[in-house]
Design a protein around this motif. Structure first.
Motif, short mmCIF file in Angstrom:
data_model
loop_
_atom_site.label_atom_id
_atom_site.label_comp_id
_atom_site.label_asym_id
_atom_site.label_seq_id
_atom_site.Cartn_x
_atom_site.Cartn_y
_atom_site.Cartn_z
N VAL A 190 81.70 -44.64 17.65
CA VAL A 190 80.80 -44.60 16.50
C VAL A 190 81.24 -43.49 15.56
CG1 VAL A 190 78.86 -45.54 17.81
CG2 VAL A 190 79.14 -43.07 17.64
N MET A 191 81.01 -43.72 14.27
CA MET A 191 81.39 -42.74 13.26
C MET A 191 80.45 -42.89 12.07
SD MET A 191 85.58 -43.01 13.28
CE MET A 191 85.74 -41.52 12.26
N GLY A 192 80.35 -41.79 11.30
CA GLY A 192 79.66 -41.86 10.02
C GLY A 192 78.29 -41.24 10.01
N ASN A 193 77.65 -41.29 8.84
CA ASN A 193 76.30 -40.77 8.61
C ASN A 193 75.51 -41.77 7.76
OD1 ASN A 193 73.98 -39.34 8.19
ND2 ASN A 193 74.91 -37.83 6.81
N PRO A 194 74.62 -42.55 8.41
CA PRO A 194 74.32 -42.56 9.85
C PRO A 194 75.45 -43.20 10.65
CG PRO A 194 73.15 -44.33 8.77
CD PRO A 194 73.82 -43.53 7.68
N ALA A 195 75.58 -42.82 11.90
CA ALA A 195 76.68 -43.33 12.73
C ALA A 195 76.55 -44.82 12.97
CB ALA A 195 76.71 -42.59 14.08
N ARG A 196 77.69 -45.52 12.89
CA ARG A 196 77.74 -46.96 13.13
C ARG A 196 78.88 -47.25 14.10
NH1 ARG A 196 75.35 -49.90 8.73
NH2 ARG A 196 74.58 -48.50 7.10
N VAL A 197 78.76 -48.35 14.80
CA VAL A 197 79.83 -48.78 15.71
C VAL A 197 81.00 -49.27 14.89
CG1 VAL A 197 80.50 -50.42 17.50
CG2 VAL A 197 78.23 -49.38 17.57
N VAL A 198 82.16 -48.63 15.05
CA VAL A 198 83.37 -49.09 14.36
C VAL A 198 84.30 -49.84 15.31
CG1 VAL A 198 83.25 -47.31 12.58
CG2 VAL A 198 84.48 -46.83 14.69
N LEU A 199 84.18 -49.56 16.60
CA LEU A 199 84.90 -50.32 17.63
C LEU A 199 83.97 -50.50 18.82
CD1 LEU A 199 88.50 -48.73 17.69
CD2 LEU A 199 87.89 -51.02 16.90
N ALA A 200 83.75 -51.75 19.21
CA ALA A 200 82.85 -52.01 20.33
C ALA A 200 83.46 -51.60 21.66
CB ALA A 200 82.47 -53.49 20.36
N GLU A 201 84.80 -51.66 21.74
CA GLU A 201 85.50 -51.26 22.96
C GLU A 201 86.60 -50.26 22.59
OE1 GLU A 201 86.88 -54.57 25.18
OE2 GLU A 201 84.93 -55.57 25.22
N TYR A 202 86.43 -49.03 23.04
CA TYR A 202 87.38 -47.98 22.70
C TYR A 202 87.68 -47.16 23.96
CZ TYR A 202 89.42 -43.85 20.47
OH TYR A 202 90.26 -42.83 20.11
#
Length: 213
Positions: A190-202
């Protein structure tokens, strides 16, 4: 994709006894800082003197040990607790690192570049890494007050903030500068403000340094 707001919290974090896991913490610190699981005595001395992450974690563990002694044998806790208070004051004033004595942390805990880190009375699983500038503490999420709970093998990047009664799933990764106020699924980045899923499997094994050298 938004982070899940579904609730599963402290029951998702299985923790061993809370008071003493310094051996596992040190082994991880040696592996990361010295690139070996079995350093020489001089290597260990160098790590304790120059790798501040190991002494910082040791101070927290000493506080947990003092609490356990206080519950079982009050008289035995006086000296360890006095030493803890002095060392914790030094860590807080010089490095601005503060870990609540009510926080429960599993073995293999690592503080990367331990400066300006605040961790409230949360629960953190095994083999987790927290880096500089991180705040984990009280907040509101969907109108509910509380603190985060964090699973096993979680990496939290620099200058991230985790607040509220949220759960960070096993193997999750929080990118630098993220503001996390909702649950994070297991294994997600997750990344960002607000945090969001950018990769479901990392795969964060390299970040945690769980990969064999």
């Amino acid at each position: 994709m938004m982070i899940s707001d579904a609730g599963h919290h402290a029951e998702g974090v299985a923790l061993p006894k809370r008071h003493w896991h310094l051996r596992e913490d040190c082994e991880k610190g040696y592996r990361i800082g010295l690139r070996t699981r079995t350093p020489s005595f001089s290597g260990k001395l160098k790590a304790w003197l120059w790798q501040l992450e190991i002494p910082c974690v040791a101070v927290y563990r000493l506080g947990q040990l003092a609490q356990t002694l206080h519950r079982e044998h009050v008289a035995f806790a006086v000296i360890p607790y006095a030493i803890y208070v002095v060392l914790q004051a030094f860590v807080r004033l010089v490095l601005h690192v503060e870990i609540s004595p009510r926080c429960e942390i599993g073995p293999g805990f690592h503080l990367g570049h331990p400066y300006s880190i605040i961790i409230g009375p949360t629960r953190i699983g095994s083999n987790c890494n927290v880096t500089h500038g991180v705040t984990i503490g009280m907040g509101l999420s969907a109108g509910r007050g509380g603190v985060p709970t964090i699973g096993n093998n979680v990496w939290i990047g620099p200058n991230s903030v985790l607040t509220g009664p949220i759960h960070i799933g096993d193997g999750a990764t929080v990118g630098a500068g993220s503001i996390v106020t909702r649950d994070v699924p297991p294994g997600a980045l997750v990344m960002g403000n607000p945090a969001r899923v950018v990769l479901a499997e990392y795969d964060n094994a390299a970040l945690l340094d769980l990969v064999e050298p």
